[in-house]
Scaffold this motif. Structure first.
Motif, PDB file in Angstrom:
ATOM      1  N   UNK A  13       0.785  -1.225   0.000  1.00 43.69           N
ATOM      2  CA  UNK A  13       0.000   0.000   0.000  1.00 43.69           C
ATOM      3  C   UNK A  13       0.819   1.278   0.000  1.00 43.69           C
ATOM      4  N   UNK A  14       2.121   1.186   0.182  1.00 42.69           N
ATOM      5  CA  UNK A  14       2.900   2.415   0.144  1.00 42.69           C
ATOM      6  C   UNK A  14       4.353   2.165   0.467  1.00 42.69           C
ATOM      7  N   UNK A 270     -11.813  -3.526 -11.354  1.00 40.44           N
ATOM      8  CA  UNK A 270     -10.500  -3.968 -11.828  1.00 40.44           C
ATOM      9  C   UNK A 270      -9.483  -2.842 -11.743  1.00 40.44           C
ATOM     10  N   UNK A 271      -9.886  -1.636 -12.119  1.00 40.79           N
ATOM     11  CA  UNK A 271      -8.970  -0.500 -12.067  1.00 40.79           C
ATOM     12  C   UNK A 271      -8.507  -0.217 -10.644  1.00 40.79           C
ATOM     13  N   UNK A 272      -9.453  -0.261  -9.700  1.00 41.89           N
ATOM     14  CA  UNK A 272      -9.106  -0.023  -8.301  1.00 41.89           C
ATOM     15  C   UNK A 272      -8.181  -1.107  -7.752  1.00 41.89           C
ATOM     16  N   UNK A 273      -8.263  -2.307  -8.312  1.00 42.19           N
ATOM     17  CA  UNK A 273      -7.451  -3.419  -7.818  1.00 42.19           C
ATOM     18  C   UNK A 273      -6.053  -3.449  -8.416  1.00 42.19           C
ATOM     19  N   UNK A 274      -5.805  -2.674  -9.465  1.00 44.44           N
ATOM     20  CA  UNK A 274      -4.527  -2.773 -10.163  1.00 44.44           C
ATOM     21  C   UNK A 274      -3.345  -2.381  -9.281  1.00 44.44           C
ATOM     22  N   UNK A 275      -3.483  -1.309  -8.498  1.00 45.71           N
ATOM     23  CA  UNK A 275      -2.368  -0.867  -7.655  1.00 45.71           C
ATOM     24  C   UNK A 275      -2.009  -1.924  -6.614  1.00 45.71           C
ATOM     25  N   UNK A 276      -2.962  -2.395  -5.796  1.00 49.61           N
ATOM     26  CA  UNK A 276      -2.592  -3.461  -4.850  1.00 49.61           C
ATOM     27  C   UNK A 276      -2.164  -4.745  -5.540  1.00 49.61           C
ATOM     28  N   UNK A 325      -7.200  -8.145 -12.477  1.00 48.46           N
ATOM     29  CA  UNK A 325      -6.079  -7.236 -12.208  1.00 48.46           C
ATOM     30  C   UNK A 325      -4.807  -8.025 -11.943  1.00 48.46           C
ATOM     31  N   UNK A 326      -4.930  -9.148 -11.242  1.00 52.57           N
ATOM     32  CA  UNK A 326      -3.782 -10.013 -10.976  1.00 52.57           C
ATOM     33  C   UNK A 326      -3.430 -10.847 -12.215  1.00 52.57           C
ATOM     34  N   UNK A 327      -4.454 -11.292 -12.956  1.00 53.17           N
ATOM     35  CA  UNK A 327      -4.212 -12.103 -14.153  1.00 53.17           C
ATOM     36  C   UNK A 327      -3.450 -11.343 -15.219  1.00 53.17           C
TER      37      UNK A 327
END
Length: 404
Positions: A13-14, A270-276, A325-327
């Motif tokens: 997260x950071x 999916x977009x929100x999940x891309x960073x984590x 997002x993980x795939x």
């Protein structure tokens, strides 16, 4: 909180190092490319029908773009060795821009068909060059985040595109194609102006050596990435995109607009999940990300044909979006780990596997629906995704393993 869990939290997260400039530029380029592509896609079938042709001809135009991408992909790797990623990326975008503008000026169906095929060649050049440059520009420890940021540009552009396309189609069916050409000109200009010129003999960013393609092909990480990309192309384009609209209307008795709403909500998830997801891939590893994501995705695909309410479908598509997002992130990062610096040919083959799944998936899924029903069609995606999850267990453990 233990020291290990606190370290994992900071990595996810950071506290991670900033992404290289080229990665940020490529994310911006991806946004403009997908913005224009999203504008054209909803209008293209209607535009083709205006030439007085049937739905088979409409499907041929849509397929021509993907088929030519598949055919061109293996050759793009060789072009990268000759001219470099930056040049091939700009030339590929230029080809798509010119062909798209000419589609808007076309006066026959045959011209549209041929021009879309030419556009597919340019798209293959851009895609392979961009991914090769992305993997080479990012350090192995930040590669997952880099791929996630790049894909975020595609997703955001893809969400905005259809809305703009609807407005432009109200003006003229030709206008979206000129707008697409314009966004591509912007993308190409950004790439040429801001991407660094790389020394292909001694890249200052990548720490991995160039490996012969034969060695890469025998690497379990690369093999897992190929199968994962095939499964994702098959499931996302072949089953989800092709059958969900039919499922909404014919099984759930919903309005066609619900398909767009459901896909838009899932795209946001999916977009929100891309960073984590990118941070997880870098902090925990490619192997657990592929295994878990494709396992979750296969469970979602099993459940979708049995939903009885629209809200259940939207919920499942959101879960699939998070898994996607993980795939999308972990297999691409695994290609970079396996191929080392400047892996143009491995990236080209990797992209070709995804295109093959996207082309064959809709055809096979349609045949399965006609012969056995929706359960069998979604089951084809389950088989491939479960195979990808199981095959990934062969990958080495650990966060990042070198290509040596």
């Amino acid at each position: 909180m233990t020291r290990a869990s606190e370290r994992l939290r900071r990595l996810l997260w950071g506290g991670a190092p900033a992404l290289p400039r080229d990665v940020v530029v490529l994310g911006v380029v991806a946004f403009f490319v997908m913005l224009g592509f999203g504008v054209v896609i909803p209008v293209l079938p209607v535009y083709v029908r205006s030439f007085g042709v049937g739905y088979l001809e409409v499907g041929a135009v849509v397929s021509a773009f993907a088929v030519m991408r598949l055919i061109a992909n293996p050759f793009v790797g060789k072009l990268l060795d000759i001219a470099g990623e930056r040049v091939i990326l700009a030339v590929g975008i230029g080809i798509v821009a010119v062909s798209s503008a000419l589609v808007g000026l076309a006066d026959s169906y045959l011209q549209v068909l041929l021009l879309r095929g030419v556009g597919g060649i340019g798209s293959a050049m851009f895609t392979v060059a961009a991914m090769t440059l992305l993997l080479a520009s990012s350090d192995p420890s930040t590669r997952g985040r880099a791929v996630g940021f790049y894909q975020g540009g595609f997703l955001i552009g893809g969400m905005a595109g259809p809305a703009v396309g609807g407005l432009l189609s109200g003006i003229s069916l030709h206008a979206p194609f000129f707008f697409y050409a314009g966004t591509l000109v912007v993308a190409g200009a950004v790439g040429l102006a801001l991407l660094r010129r790389h020394d292909r003999t001694a890249d200052a960013v990548s720490t991995l050596p160039l490996r012969p393609f034969r060695e890469v092909l025998g690497d379990s990480r690369y093999q897992s990435a190929l199968l994962a990309n095939l499964a994702q192309g098959w499931a996302a384009m072949g089953v989800r995109s092709a059958l969900i609209p039919v499922l909404v209307v014919e099984v759930l008795r919903g309005e066609p607009a619900w398909t767009g709403i459901a896909f838009a909500i899932a795209a946001v998830a999916q977009t929100l999940a891309l960073l984590p997801a990118g941070r997880f891939v870098d902090a925990v590893g490619r192997r657990p990300a592929i295994v878990a994501a494709f396992a979750v995705g296969s469970v979602v695909m099993i459940a979708i044909p049995f939903v009885t309410e629209l809200w259940m479908l939207v919920l499942l598509l959101c879960v699939y979006g998070v898994a996607a997002a993980f795939m999308g992130t972990a297999p691409a990062a695994a290609v970079g780990d396996a191929a080392g610096a400047r892996g143009g040919q491995p990236v080209a083959v990797f992209e070709a596997f995804g295109d093959a799944g996207a082309i064959a998936g809709p055809l096979v899924a349609g045949l399965l629906v006609d012969a056995f029903g929706f359960e069998a069609a979604f089951g084809s995606a389950v088989v491939l995704m479960a195979a990808a999850a199981l095959f990934a267990l062969r990958m080495p453990r650990g966060r990042v393993a070198s290509a040596a």
